[in-house]
Design a protein around this motif. Structure first.
Motif, PDB file in Angstrom:
ATOM      1  N   TYR A  13       9.704  63.558  86.047  1.00 11.13           N
ATOM      2  CA  TYR A  13      10.086  62.078  85.900  1.00 11.13           C
ATOM      3  C   TYR A  13      10.109  61.374  87.209  1.00 11.13           C
ATOM      4  O   TYR A  13      10.305  61.914  88.214  1.00 11.13           O
ATOM      5  CB  TYR A  13      11.888  62.209  85.642  1.00 11.13           C
ATOM      6  N   THR A  14       9.703  60.099  87.247  1.00 11.67           N
ATOM      7  CA  THR A  14       9.532  59.225  88.502  1.00 11.67           C
ATOM      8  C   THR A  14      10.482  57.843  88.040  1.00 11.67           C
ATOM      9  O   THR A  14      10.340  57.556  87.095  1.00 11.67           O
ATOM     10  CB  THR A  14       8.389  58.937  88.833  1.00 11.67           C
ATOM     11  N   VAL A  15      10.911  57.435  89.207  1.00 13.86           N
ATOM     12  CA  VAL A  15      12.019  56.065  89.063  1.00 13.86           C
ATOM     13  C   VAL A  15      10.945  55.130  89.215  1.00 13.86           C
ATOM     14  O   VAL A  15      10.171  54.747  89.855  1.00 13.86           O
ATOM     15  CB  VAL A  15      12.836  56.015  90.225  1.00 13.86           C
ATOM     16  N   ALA A  70      22.870  60.673  90.820  1.00 17.33           N
ATOM     17  CA  ALA A  70      22.338  61.727  91.368  1.00 17.33           C
ATOM     18  C   ALA A  70      21.003  61.511  91.949  1.00 17.33           C
ATOM     19  O   ALA A  70      20.576  61.913  93.100  1.00 17.33           O
ATOM     20  CB  ALA A  70      22.470  62.837  90.288  1.00 17.33           C
ATOM     21  N   LEU A  71      20.280  60.831  91.292  1.00 17.55           N
ATOM     22  CA  LEU A  71      18.986  60.710  91.704  1.00 17.55           C
ATOM     23  C   LEU A  71      18.616  59.813  92.850  1.00 17.55           C
ATOM     24  O   LEU A  71      17.642  59.771  93.587  1.00 17.55           O
ATOM     25  CB  LEU A  71      18.050  60.093  90.514  1.00 17.55           C
ATOM     26  N   ARG A  72      19.921  58.836  93.334  1.00 21.03           N
ATOM     27  CA  ARG A  72      19.576  58.105  94.527  1.00 21.03           C
ATOM     28  C   ARG A  72      20.564  58.698  95.537  1.00 21.03           C
ATOM     29  O   ARG A  72      20.714  58.019  96.569  1.00 21.03           O
ATOM     30  CB  ARG A  72      19.952  56.619  93.887  1.00 21.03           C
ATOM     31  N   GLY A  73      20.792  59.908  95.149  1.00 20.09           N
ATOM     32  CA  GLY A  73      21.583  60.819  96.261  1.00 20.09           C
ATOM     33  C   GLY A  73      23.000  60.284  96.576  1.00 20.09           C
ATOM     34  O   GLY A  73      23.656  60.784  97.637  1.00 20.09           O
ATOM     35  N   ASP A  74      23.721  59.685  95.578  1.00 20.56           N
ATOM     36  CA  ASP A  74      25.059  59.353  95.618  1.00 20.56           C
ATOM     37  C   ASP A  74      25.963  60.555  95.769  1.00 20.56           C
ATOM     38  O   ASP A  74      26.094  61.349  94.926  1.00 20.56           O
ATOM     39  CB  ASP A  74      25.558  58.500  94.427  1.00 20.56           C
ATOM     40  N   SER A 102      15.282  58.667  82.152  1.00 20.38           N
ATOM     41  CA  SER A 102      17.002  59.252  82.655  1.00 20.38           C
ATOM     42  C   SER A 102      17.835  59.649  81.601  1.00 20.38           C
ATOM     43  O   SER A 102      18.443  60.524  81.807  1.00 20.38           O
ATOM     44  CB  SER A 102      17.603  58.054  83.590  1.00 20.38           C
ATOM     45  N   PHE A 103      17.611  59.386  80.198  1.00 23.37           N
ATOM     46  CA  PHE A 103      18.493  59.647  79.243  1.00 23.37           C
ATOM     47  C   PHE A 103      18.186  61.022  78.950  1.00 23.37           C
ATOM     48  O   PHE A 103      18.882  61.919  78.414  1.00 23.37           O
ATOM     49  CB  PHE A 103      18.297  58.852  77.944  1.00 23.37           C
TER      50      PHE A 103
END
Length: 345
Positions: free
Chosen positions: A52-54, A28-32, A11-12
């Protein structure tokens, strides 16, 4: 911002490429929605470009969250014995989609109101919070909601926003939707409108729709007759029985506004059995826009609830609680869908 990309994307690395902070990337990646749509799209595109994957396990350990939401349906009498209101079944797809967009898993469970559902999920860390659909008598249900609030459980529910000051309820603006229905019937030349559905504190959503109907009629110079209100829960059988009681009362009426589509469908069957034509003798308007509404004869005019928006709003409300953020707007507009059952004279 001085960190350069490494071999394995993190993520960095995304933050470096996007020119934003790492927390902004995480949000952003969790749709906030606190991150602008443009920035979210740019970050998500960079994440895709970097493959990239979480790491859900690592994320859960850091946050002490399960990244799981529990959706609880409560039993409701239905003709097919599924005991789940078809409107809520239709909402399932939008909730599932909203969870998937945010990388959340969804547990789905069917509950009876008398069971101990209020202690089974968050306390055992099976889920970070609950979404509640269906409730029956609100005065009974309210006691369980008070228990959830007292024990600090995160939850969001679909229902009457006006009856809840806690901010956890998402629902249609029932009063405004009732006004729309009243105006439509008045503009269609109807003068004596019956309402089929409870209209008291036990069923606050229905009460809001009835109050709105009265206001919409009043705008047209028509005073609603309380003697034309007959109780009914959300089933075809209850709608049929309420319409039979209306017919037996001997009161004159030329329109019916039903508190739900299932009530309206049952009422149309009773009207047909009594030799009353729809819309010739009686205009009929329902509420919900379930799939069956367009398949009746004639097709049912109804107030459509925003199913897609409902799922999004419920998930957003629950996540905002979990993350201790301000809650989003809770009222959704209803939309009148005019079909053959309410044609003008």
């Amino acid at each position: 911002m001085g960190r350069k990309p490494t071999g394995r994307p993190t993520s960095f690395d995304i933050a470096y490429a996007a020119g934003v902070s790492q927390p902004t990337v995480s949000r952003a990646l969790r749709g906030d929605r606190a991150v602008s749509a443009k920035t979210r799209e740019r970050i998500q595109q960079i994440a895709r470009d970097l493959n990239y994957t979480v790491d859900k396990n690592a994320s859960s350990l850091r946050s002490q969250r399960s990244n799981t939401i529990a959706l609880l349906f409560f039993e409701d009498p239905t003709p097919d014995e599924s005991m789940i209101n078809p409107f809520f079944l239709a909402m399932l797809g939008s909730i599932t989609r909203a969870c998937a967009d945010r990388g959340l898993d969804l547990l789905i469970s069917f509950q009876r109101m008398e069971d101990d559902w209020h202690v089974q999920y968050q306390d055992s860390h099976r889920a970070d919070g609950l979404i509640l659909l269906g409730y029956g008598d609100y005065t009974v249900y309210r006691k369980r909601l008070d228990q959830l609030e007292a024990q600090g459980t995160h939850f969001a529910r679909w229902g009457s926003v006006s009856s809840d000051s806690s901010g956890v309820t998402v629902g249609t603006d029932n009063h405004a939707a009732g006004v729309i229905a009243g105006r439509h019937l008045a503009e269609s030349g109807r003068k004596a409108v019956a309402f089929l559905g409870h209209a008291d504190e036990h069923y606050p959503e229905f009460a809001g729709r009835y109050a709105g109907l009265c206001e919409g009629l009043r705008e047209a110079g028509i005073e609603a007759d309380r003697a034309l209100q007959f109780d009914a829960i959300t089933t075809e059988e209850a709608g049929h029985a309420a319409a039979e009681a209306l017919l037996a009362s001997g009161k004159a009426f030329d329109a019916v506004f039903a508190a739900s589509d299932l009530i309206a469908i049952g009422a149309m069957r009773a009207l047909a059995e009594a030799g009353r034509s729809v819309p010739g003798d009686v205009a009929v308007v329902g509420f919900d826009d379930i799939p069956a509404a367009s398949l009746t004869t004639p097709p049912l005019t109804t107030v459509m609830q925003d199913i897609r928006g409902a799922g999004q709003a419920l998930v957003e409300t629950l996540i905002a609680q979990i993350e201790d953020r301000d809650l989003p707007p809770r009222k959704l507009p209803g939309k009148l869908i005019v079909r053959g059952s309410s044609a003008a004279r």
